[in-house]
Design an enzyme around this catalytic site. Structure first.
Site, short mmCIF file in Angstrom:
data_model
loop_
_atom_site.label_atom_id
_atom_site.label_comp_id
_atom_site.label_asym_id
_atom_site.label_seq_id
_atom_site.Cartn_x
_atom_site.Cartn_y
_atom_site.Cartn_z
N LYS A 109 0.86 -1.19 0.00
CA LYS A 109 0.00 0.00 0.00
C LYS A 109 0.89 1.22 0.00
O LYS A 109 1.98 1.20 0.56
CB LYS A 109 -0.88 0.02 1.25
CG LYS A 109 -2.14 0.83 1.10
CD LYS A 109 -3.16 0.03 0.33
CE LYS A 109 -4.57 0.48 0.54
NZ LYS A 109 -5.49 -0.63 0.22
N1 GLU Z 1 -7.24 -0.34 -3.04
C1 GLU Z 1 -8.00 -1.54 -3.27
C2 GLU Z 1 -8.01 -2.41 -2.03
O1 GLU Z 1 -7.82 -1.94 -0.94
C3 GLU Z 1 -7.60 -2.25 -4.53
C4 GLU Z 1 -6.18 -2.73 -4.56
C5 GLU Z 1 -5.75 -3.26 -5.93
O2 GLU Z 1 -6.57 -3.36 -6.84
O3 GLU Z 1 -4.57 -3.57 -6.04
O4 GLU Z 1 -8.27 -3.59 -2.10
#
Ligand code: GLU
Length: 423
Positions: A109
């Site tokens: 993240k």
């Molecule tokens: N931000 C989204 C999540 O928390 C998607 C992450 C992604 O598609 O890599 O799952």
């Protein structure tokens, strides 16, 4: 949106879930120790020129939690409350989410600590490009693949992709499109990615409703947050005959007993940036929102929104977590006492990363799947994860969150077991 002082950081909360899962799976302690900390924590400070000619320095992060199952994967968040602790928790959750779904990705993240609402499109583009440049080879299609999250969208991903391609090597440019997912269709995005998280939430709700014998047609929902996840969930629920009767975001809360027109409200939020000023609804307080009687509650804003004081007020039959970590452990304990079931985030909102995976596969194979194919595959994967989680929860007599964490942990542990630890 905030609910006052936080009892403990989000990373610690997530670690608590892992502890519970580890007790259940009786893991060798070294595996738990490895998974307890992210592999890499990158912080970059970079200057960007503002529209008025001044320079401002931004702080960006990329946390790479684990890559035993495949490349690091996870969103990029633009928010003024972004912190290292929050991103470490969210990155850890991504490892668990991908392992639960059986997606060959690890967890990551990232984000930038600033309020994107205070910036012009030109500034946002320069901030995104400069951040991507600062990340350099710490991201890549076979290494770490960012995606949208709170405060970012398909446009942000296209800027990231374009910057990565143009600052990297001169050949195989097309292969590099898979450096990010959640792009626009034109730039190599997947059909169905935009709605995918909401779609996954709704699949889970449908599965639960079938077992609980709740007829969704004519039932009601309250939805906290009306961004990508909240609005698409409300829209897809409306198609099943569920009316959203209360909603809210960082600007306040609204109620409409007859149900909001989710499509119109989504359009309004797209143009105005929030629900503030939307004419078809009565203003209510945050407290009144949580007291609104409904069949379903979908928290789809930020983490730590439902503590004990919110949980005691909720008058709903099911909670499906569209956001990551919206219920804190104190809130969860109250909900358990009151017998309100929760479909946990790493299961409920995993539709987003699942279709991100499909996008990555399509990019790497130079394919474009139609919307029906994406939907069919997504439904299959979500159903399997849902059923495995609920079966495990019933068998071990634990709540679905602990079950989801334990199942994911089992597959992570198997990978470590097979590979051993180098050297
Ligand atoms: N931000 C989204 C999540 O928390 C998607 C992450 C992604 O598609 O890599 O799952």
């Amino acid at each position: 949106m905030s609910i006052g002082p936080r009892a403990r950081g989000f990373f610690e909360v997530v670690q608590g879930y892992i502890e519970r899962a580890a007790e259940l799976t009786r893991l060798p302690s070294h595996i738990k120790d490895i998974l307890a900390q992210p592999k890499n924590e990158l912080i970059v400070n970079f200057p960007v020129r503002m529209d008025d000619g001044s320079l401002r320095v931004f702080k960006g992060y990329r946390i790479q939690h684990n890559n035993i199952m495949g490349p690091y994967k996870g969103g990029v968040r633009y928010h003024h409350q972004v912190s290292l602790d929050e991103l470490k928790g969210l990155a850890t959750q991504m490892t668990w989410k991908c392992a639960l779904l059986g997606i060959p990705f690890g967890g990551a993240k990232g984000g930038i600590k600033f309020n994107p609402r205070e910036h012009s499109v030109d500034e946002l583009r320069r901030i995104t490009r400069r951040f991507t440049h600062a990340l350099g080879n710490n991201i890549g299609p076979a290494h770490d693949i960012p995606a949208p999250d709170v405060g970012t969208n398909a446009q942000t991903m296209v800027w990231m992709m374009d910057t990565y391609i143009n600052t990297g090597s001169t050949y195989e440019k097309n292969d590099q499109r898979a450096v990010v997912t959640g792009k626009t269709i034109n730039a190599g995005g997947s059909e169905g990615r935009e709605q995918a998280t909401g779609q996954g939430v709704v699949y889970c709700i449908k599965e639960w409703a079938r077992e609980a014998r709740l007829d969704l047609e004519g039932s009601t929902a309250i939805v906290q947050g009306f961004g990508n996840v909240g609005s698409n969930t409300a829209l897809l629920l409306a198609k099943l005959g569920v009316s959203t009767i209360a909603t809210g975001d960082h600007t306040g809360y609204l109620r409409n007993e007859e149900g909001f027109n989710a499509h119109k409200l989504q359009e309004y939020v797209r143009t105005h940036g929030s629900i503030e000023g939307y004419p078809r609804g009565e203003q209510i307080t945050r407290e009144e929102f949580f007291e609104t009687k409904a069949d379903l509650f979908i928290p789809a804003a930020l983490e730590n929104q439902v503590g004990a004081s919110e949980a005691i007020k909720l008058d709903v039959r099911l909670i499906a977590e569209g956001a990551n970590g919206p219920i804190n452990p104190e809130g969860e304990a109250v909900l358990a006492d009151r017998g309100i079931p929760v479909i946990p985030d790493i299961l409920a909102n995993s539709g987003g990363v699942t279709v991100s995976y499909y996008e990555w596969v399509q990019n790497r194979n130079s394919e474009h799947w139609d919307a029906e194919e994406v939907q069919r595959k997504l439904l299959h994967m979500m159903r399997r994860a849902y059923q495995r989680t609920m079966f495990y929860a019933a068998e071990k007599k634990v709540n679905p969150r602990v079950a989801a964490y334990a199942l994911a942990l089992e597959s992570l542990a198997t990978s470590y077991d097979e590979r051993g630890i180098f050297p």
